[in-house]
Design a protein around this motif. Structure first.
Motif, PDB file in Angstrom:
ATOM      1  N   THR A   3       0.828  -1.204   0.000  1.00 56.63           N
ATOM      2  CA  THR A   3       0.000   0.000   0.000  1.00 56.63           C
ATOM      3  C   THR A   3       0.862   1.254   0.000  1.00 56.63           C
ATOM      4  N   ALA A   4       1.874   1.293   0.844  1.00 57.78           N
ATOM      5  CA  ALA A   4       2.758   2.458   0.917  1.00 57.78           C
ATOM      6  C   ALA A   4       3.488   2.682  -0.407  1.00 57.78           C
ATOM      7  N   ALA A   5       3.964   1.618  -1.017  1.00 57.98           N
ATOM      8  CA  ALA A   5       4.677   1.738  -2.291  1.00 57.98           C
ATOM      9  C   ALA A   5       3.757   2.262  -3.391  1.00 57.98           C
ATOM     10  N   LEU A   6       2.544   1.740  -3.448  1.00 61.42           N
ATOM     11  CA  LEU A   6       1.611   2.189  -4.479  1.00 61.42           C
ATOM     12  C   LEU A   6       1.211   3.644  -4.287  1.00 61.42           C
ATOM     13  N   ARG A   7       0.948   4.033  -3.062  1.00 54.84           N
ATOM     14  CA  ARG A   7       0.592   5.433  -2.793  1.00 54.84           C
ATOM     15  C   ARG A   7       1.749   6.363  -3.141  1.00 54.84           C
ATOM     16  N   ALA A   8       2.960   5.958  -2.814  1.00 53.27           N
ATOM     17  CA  ALA A   8       4.131   6.790  -3.091  1.00 53.27           C
ATOM     18  C   ALA A   8       4.344   6.996  -4.592  1.00 53.27           C
ATOM     19  N   HIS A   9       3.841   6.077  -5.399  1.00 45.99           N
ATOM     20  CA  HIS A   9       4.021   6.171  -6.848  1.00 45.99           C
ATOM     21  C   HIS A   9       2.744   6.576  -7.583  1.00 45.99           C
ATOM     22  N   GLY A  10       1.788   7.153  -6.835  1.00 46.53           N
ATOM     23  CA  GLY A  10       0.576   7.666  -7.460  1.00 46.53           C
ATOM     24  C   GLY A  10      -0.384   6.592  -7.932  1.00 46.53           C
ATOM     25  N   LEU A  11      -0.342   5.427  -7.318  1.00 50.55           N
ATOM     26  CA  LEU A  11      -1.205   4.323  -7.718  1.00 50.55           C
ATOM     27  C   LEU A  11      -2.181   3.941  -6.599  1.00 50.55           C
ATOM     28  N   ALA A  12      -2.665   4.944  -5.878  1.00 50.10           N
ATOM     29  CA  ALA A  12      -3.532   4.701  -4.724  1.00 50.10           C
ATOM     30  C   ALA A  12      -4.804   3.945  -5.097  1.00 50.10           C
ATOM     31  N   SER A  13      -5.289   4.096  -6.313  1.00 48.16           N
ATOM     32  CA  SER A  13      -6.524   3.409  -6.715  1.00 48.16           C
ATOM     33  C   SER A  13      -6.353   1.894  -6.756  1.00 48.16           C
ATOM     34  N   CYS A  14      -5.125   1.432  -6.779  1.00 45.23           N
ATOM     35  CA  CYS A  14      -4.847  -0.010  -6.840  1.00 45.23           C
ATOM     36  C   CYS A  14      -4.537  -0.618  -5.481  1.00 45.23           C
ATOM     37  N   THR A  15      -4.555   0.186  -4.436  1.00 44.47           N
ATOM     38  CA  THR A  15      -4.046  -0.319  -3.150  1.00 44.47           C
ATOM     39  C   THR A  15      -4.860  -1.474  -2.579  1.00 44.47           C
ATOM     40  N   TRP A  16      -6.186  -1.381  -2.595  1.00 45.15           N
ATOM     41  CA  TRP A  16      -6.956  -2.466  -1.986  1.00 45.15           C
ATOM     42  C   TRP A  16      -6.746  -3.795  -2.697  1.00 45.15           C
TER      43      TRP A  16
END
Length: 111
Positions: A3-16
């Motif tokens: 989750t942290a990696a995805l958010r850091a790279h602008g991919l928050a929509s994919c976190t769940w």
């Protein structure tokens, strides 16, 4: 971490879905190869998210044992299957190619 990696790279929509998929891959592979190392890879390339887990599950001597083991692995990954299908992705398990050894479980999801 996923989750942290995805958010850091602008991919928050994919976190769940990605966190759920990573959790399922690691949990099932750890169960199949207790006390062995696992390697998790998370990549975003060609507008797709790719998750891979390499495990140290050994090959089976006979085709019957290999088939039964593959069936057991697929049954254990039912939740992963549901999440991947719901998000329009694909997944599989195969023998890992060099330089990796043993088996690779992978998921590809379009972003």
């Amino acid at each position: 971490m996923v989750t942290a990696a995805l958010r850091a790279h602008g991919l928050a929509s994919c976190t769940w879905p990605a966190a759920q998929i990573a959790s399922e891959l690691v949990a099932v592979n750890a169960t199949l190869t207790p006390q062995k190392d696992l390697y998790l890879s998370l990549r975003h390339r060609d507008d797709a998210l790719r998750l891979l887990v390499w495990d140290q599950h050994p090959d089976h001597a006979g085709p019957g044992a290999a088939g039964a083991c593959a069936q057991r692995r697929r049954r254990a990954l039912r939740l992963l299957t549901a999440v991947v299908d719901d998000w329009g992705g694909e997944w599989g398990v195969c023998r890992a190619l060099a330089p990796h050894r043993w088996h690779k479980s992978w998921v590809v999801m379009a972003r």
